[in-house]
Design an enzyme around this catalytic site. Structure first.
Site, PDB file in Angstrom:
ATOM      1  N   CYS A  46      43.192 125.383 -25.388  1.00 20.28           N
ATOM      2  CA  CYS A  46      41.741 125.535 -25.410  1.00 20.28           C
ATOM      3  C   CYS A  46      41.093 125.341 -24.043  1.00 20.28           C
ATOM      4  O   CYS A  46      41.660 124.676 -23.175  1.00 20.28           O
ATOM      5  CB  CYS A  46      41.092 124.510 -26.338  1.00 20.28           C
ATOM      6  SG  CYS A  46      41.638 124.643 -28.019  1.00 20.28           S
ATOM      7  N   GLY A  73      42.777 130.138 -23.499  1.00 15.36           N
ATOM      8  CA  GLY A  73      42.836 130.443 -24.923  1.00 15.36           C
ATOM      9  C   GLY A  73      42.241 131.800 -25.208  1.00 15.36           C
ATOM     10  O   GLY A  73      41.124 132.078 -24.771  1.00 15.36           O
ATOM     11  N   ASN A 147      39.722 120.199 -26.441  1.00 15.97           N
ATOM     12  CA  ASN A 147      40.930 120.698 -25.798  1.00 15.97           C
ATOM     13  C   ASN A 147      41.961 119.581 -25.855  1.00 15.97           C
ATOM     14  O   ASN A 147      41.692 118.471 -25.404  1.00 15.97           O
ATOM     15  CB  ASN A 147      40.635 121.078 -24.349  1.00 15.97           C
ATOM     16  CG  ASN A 147      41.875 121.484 -23.566  1.00 15.97           C
ATOM     17  OD1 ASN A 147      41.930 121.307 -22.362  1.00 15.97           O
ATOM     18  ND2 ASN A 147      42.881 122.025 -24.241  1.00 15.97           N
ATOM     19  N   GLY A 148      43.135 119.898 -26.387  1.00 15.59           N
ATOM     20  CA  GLY A 148      44.183 118.896 -26.480  1.00 15.59           C
ATOM     21  C   GLY A 148      44.804 118.889 -27.860  1.00 15.59           C
ATOM     22  O   GLY A 148      44.619 119.822 -28.639  1.00 15.59           O
ATOM     23  N   CYS A 291      48.388 116.176 -17.342  1.00 15.32           N
ATOM     24  CA  CYS A 291      49.490 117.127 -17.537  1.00 15.32           C
ATOM     25  C   CYS A 291      49.862 117.770 -16.198  1.00 15.32           C
ATOM     26  O   CYS A 291      49.073 118.508 -15.609  1.00 15.32           O
ATOM     27  CB  CYS A 291      49.027 118.197 -18.512  1.00 15.32           C
ATOM     28  SG  CYS A 291      50.122 119.613 -18.618  1.00 15.32           S
ATOM     29  N   TYR A 297      51.284 125.802 -13.868  1.00 14.77           N
ATOM     30  CA  TYR A 297      51.081 127.080 -14.554  1.00 14.77           C
ATOM     31  C   TYR A 297      49.724 127.220 -15.241  1.00 14.77           C
ATOM     32  O   TYR A 297      49.120 128.283 -15.196  1.00 14.77           O
ATOM     33  CB  TYR A 297      52.195 127.256 -15.598  1.00 14.77           C
ATOM     34  CG  TYR A 297      51.965 128.388 -16.569  1.00 14.77           C
ATOM     35  CD1 TYR A 297      52.073 129.718 -16.173  1.00 14.77           C
ATOM     36  CD2 TYR A 297      51.640 128.134 -17.899  1.00 14.77           C
ATOM     37  CE1 TYR A 297      51.857 130.761 -17.073  1.00 14.77           C
ATOM     38  CE2 TYR A 297      51.430 129.170 -18.799  1.00 14.77           C
ATOM     39  CZ  TYR A 297      51.538 130.467 -18.389  1.00 14.77           C
ATOM     40  OH  TYR A 297      51.315 131.488 -19.266  1.00 14.77           O
ATOM     41  N   ASP A 401      57.137 130.429 -11.926  1.00 18.60           N
ATOM     42  CA  ASP A 401      56.684 129.035 -12.006  1.00 18.60           C
ATOM     43  C   ASP A 401      57.505 128.207 -12.973  1.00 18.60           C
ATOM     44  O   ASP A 401      57.643 126.997 -12.796  1.00 18.60           O
ATOM     45  CB  ASP A 401      55.197 128.982 -12.394  1.00 18.60           C
ATOM     46  CG  ASP A 401      54.967 129.671 -13.722  1.00 18.60           C
ATOM     47  OD1 ASP A 401      55.171 129.035 -14.758  1.00 18.60           O
ATOM     48  OD2 ASP A 401      54.613 130.860 -13.717  1.00 18.60           O
TER      49      ASP A 401
HETATM   50 FE1  SF4 Z   1      52.700 118.788 -22.324  1.00 21.83          FE
HETATM   51 FE2  SF4 Z   1      54.457 118.938 -20.292  1.00 21.83          FE
HETATM   52 FE3  SF4 Z   1      51.859 118.885 -19.838  1.00 21.83          FE
HETATM   53 FE4  SF4 Z   1      53.042 116.680 -20.705  1.00 21.83          FE
HETATM   54  S1  SF4 Z   1      53.423 117.743 -18.736  1.00 21.83           S
HETATM   55  S2  SF4 Z   1      51.083 117.512 -21.428  1.00 21.83           S
HETATM   56  S3  SF4 Z   1      54.571 117.566 -22.096  1.00 21.83           S
HETATM   57  S4  SF4 Z   1      52.963 120.525 -20.895  1.00 21.83           S
END
Ligand code: SF4
Length: 560
Positions: A46, A73, A147-148, A291, A297, A401
């Protein structure tokens, strides 16, 4: 926060009066389309956006905000607008530009807006799962955009259903919304802090009552969320919130700062105030687990995360990869679009010329026309075309990537060979992707991740490359300029910063579909070992295949 402005509720009403009607234009079911995206790349779920700007056409700015977040998204989109008296909401399946016409935007008048664009997994791609969604609070009606991904949504939902609470969607966002509603006897600030205590997982939320825009980010800050000041719209304080800074620029807002992990920000006529989740993060010692895959990416290259431009971070990853894994070659190319910055970095550090060797069809859009068998087999060729003039007779370094399932990369290597390349050397600007994500990224089950219990040499052979190298974790992190502990890196090292309930873990970690069996009653470790052999997964068979439709429709809702 002290003296929350949200507690002055002159418009407070005790019950929700929702008048639902359907938009006039004919409904076209687009729910089958999302699988044309299922080439084994991870998908962000999202993008969220919010704007507080009295006197400004907030719906139009929200449209351009979520338009800039379209990469996060592509399944559905929605905007809710408040004029101080009522909240009006419009959602539908499809791209932002498909969901909103100029006429629709002109019906959405007000001072505050919340927008959302969503990617959903198979089975949940219906209009009733589009966002924002509406709920109730001590301040009356409220719009919620998320988002999440919550990791305890199933548990919370079962407990809430046992208390007689009914759910209309299959989204974990509704668990958040119903929790706020259940706590409406509390002042809003207290209700939101209590909601933070109850829900676990990743959530960057943009919320709106009739008079207040609210940002709320989980105590680990897994998904990004930032604040900007709208500068081009006359006097008075005007603010915007967005998943990424790229959405601030297009609405005339200047980046101010990130919403901090565990922070709640209230924006209304009284100004902007902030409060914090009082307890330290129970899951992550530094209180931050952004993240890291956002840098690799997910985020748009023109966005900024933790004060760093994403494009230049990816270039730096390519430079470090060139030093870590050099190879003699004639040309460096990247896989469009997210592999291009790292390819440029690889070329500059190695001294090998960079060229465009794969051309992406930038105008490819979702289509209602189903491909025939021949086109399914062509697969990735519908999106990428090799440039024979660049590749023929050359030793080619191709920078990507990430490799998730591996099938797309295998096709790309074959495509480059078919165009006459003498050698193909794969370089990947993130470490092997070995673990599924539970925090808002749709990845395959663990057994379908090509790096799961396979060596780099196994993966090289599967992809048919002459050589393969992944960037090391240390080098990837060094490119971000941040210490290791501020990131979630779980898909690379299996260290999940937020504990995953066992039943949820099993859905992605176990062998789900051998002989049609679900395997939930087996032994997880044994199943993981059993699934380690064989072909990495038939993702190509899923490309372009239709999924069942569930009768979604565009919805416009007005609530007071
Ligand atoms: Fe998900 Fe990997 Fe991002 Fe952690 S680093 S939130 S496991 S995509």
């Amino acid at each position: 926060m002290h003296g929350s402005p949200t507690q002055s509720s002159s418009h407070q009403r005790s019950s929700r009066q929702a008048d639902v009607f359907f938009a006039a234009h004919e409904f076209q079911d687009r729910s089958h389309e999302h699988n044309d995206n299922a080439e084994g790349r991870p998908h962000e779920e999202c993008g969220v956006f919010g704007i507080y700007a009295p006197g400004v056409d907030v719906a139009r700015r929200a449209f351009f905000g979520i338009f800039a977040l379209q990469h996060r998204g592509q399944e559905s989109a929605g905007i809710a607008v408040s004029n101080g008296e009522r909240i009006k909401l419009h959602t539908d399946m499809g791209l932002v530009s498909q969901v909103f016409s100029n006429d629709t935007i002109e019906t959405l008048t007000g001072d505050i807006a919340v927008g959302h664009t969503r990617y959903s997994t198979t089975g949940s791609s219906t209009a009733c799962n589009a966002q924002p969604i509406l709920t109730e609070s001590s301040e009356g009606i409220m719009a919620v955009a998320h988002n999440g991904n919550l990791v305890n949504a199933q548990i919370m939902r079962s407990e809430m259903e046992a208390r007689g609470i009914e759910f209309q969607t299959s989204m974990d966002t509704e668990v958040i919304a119903k929790t706020i509603e259940e706590l409406k006897h509390l002042p809003l600030e207290e209700a939101l802090l209590e909601t933070m205590r109850r829900v676990q997982g990743a959530y960057s939320l943009v919320l709106m009552t009739r008079d207040t825009l609210i940002a709320m980010r989980d105590p680990n800050g897994v998904r990004p969320l930032c604040l900007g000041a709208v500068k081009d719209a006359g006097d008075g304080q005007k603010w915007a919130l967005a998943s990424e800074t790229c959405a601030l620029n297009v609405v005339g807002a200047e980046y101010v700062r990130e919403i901090e992990p565990g922070e709640i920000v209230f924006i209304n006529a009284e100004g902007i105030e902030s409060t914090r989740f009082s307890e330290p993060s129970p899951y992550h010692k530094n209180g931050s687990a952004l993240c890291v895959f956002e840098f690799v990416y997910l985020a748009r290259p023109d966005s900024q995360l933790m004060g760093r431009n994403v494009h230049f971070t990816r270039r730096r990853m390519g430079e470090m990869l060139a030093k870590q894994a050099p190879v003699e070659a004639d040309v460096v190319i990247g896989v469009p679009d997210s592999g291009l910055p790292a390819a440029i970095g690889y070329a500059s550090a190695s001294g090998i010329p960079y060229q465009e060797g794969l051309i992406k069809n930038r105008y490819i859009q979702r289509t209602f026309i189903q491909p025939d068998q021949m086109q399914r087999e062509l697969g990735v060729r519908m999106k990428l075309t090799p440039l024979r003039e660049v590749l023929e007779g050359r030793r080619v370094v191709v920078v990507e990537d990430s490799i998730v399932r591996g099938t797309t990369t295998k096709r790309i290597v074959q495509m480059i060979r078919d165009a006459g390349a003498a050698e193909v050397h794969l370089r990947i600007s993130s470490p092997p992707y070995k673990w599924p994500c539970f925090y808002g990224i749709d990845t395959a089950a663990r057994k379908d991740l090509i790096a799961f219990e396979r060596s780099v040499e196994d993966i090289r052979q599967y992809n048919g490359a002459d050589s393969l190298a992944y960037i090391s974790m240390d080098n990837m992190l060094a490119a971000t300029g941040q210490p290791k502990d501020v990131f979630c890196r779980a898909c690379f090292d299996g260290e999940y910063p937020i504990s995953i309930p066992q039943d949820i873990k099993l859905t992605k970690l176990m062998l789900e579909d051998a002989n049609g069996a679900n395997g939930h009653n087996g032994d997880a470790a044994k199943t993981l070992m059993e699934s380690a052999s064989g072909d990495p997964g038939p993702e190509s068979e899923n490309e372009f295949s239709p999924v069942a439709t569930n009768g979604p429709h565009p919805v416009t809702t007005v609530a007071h």
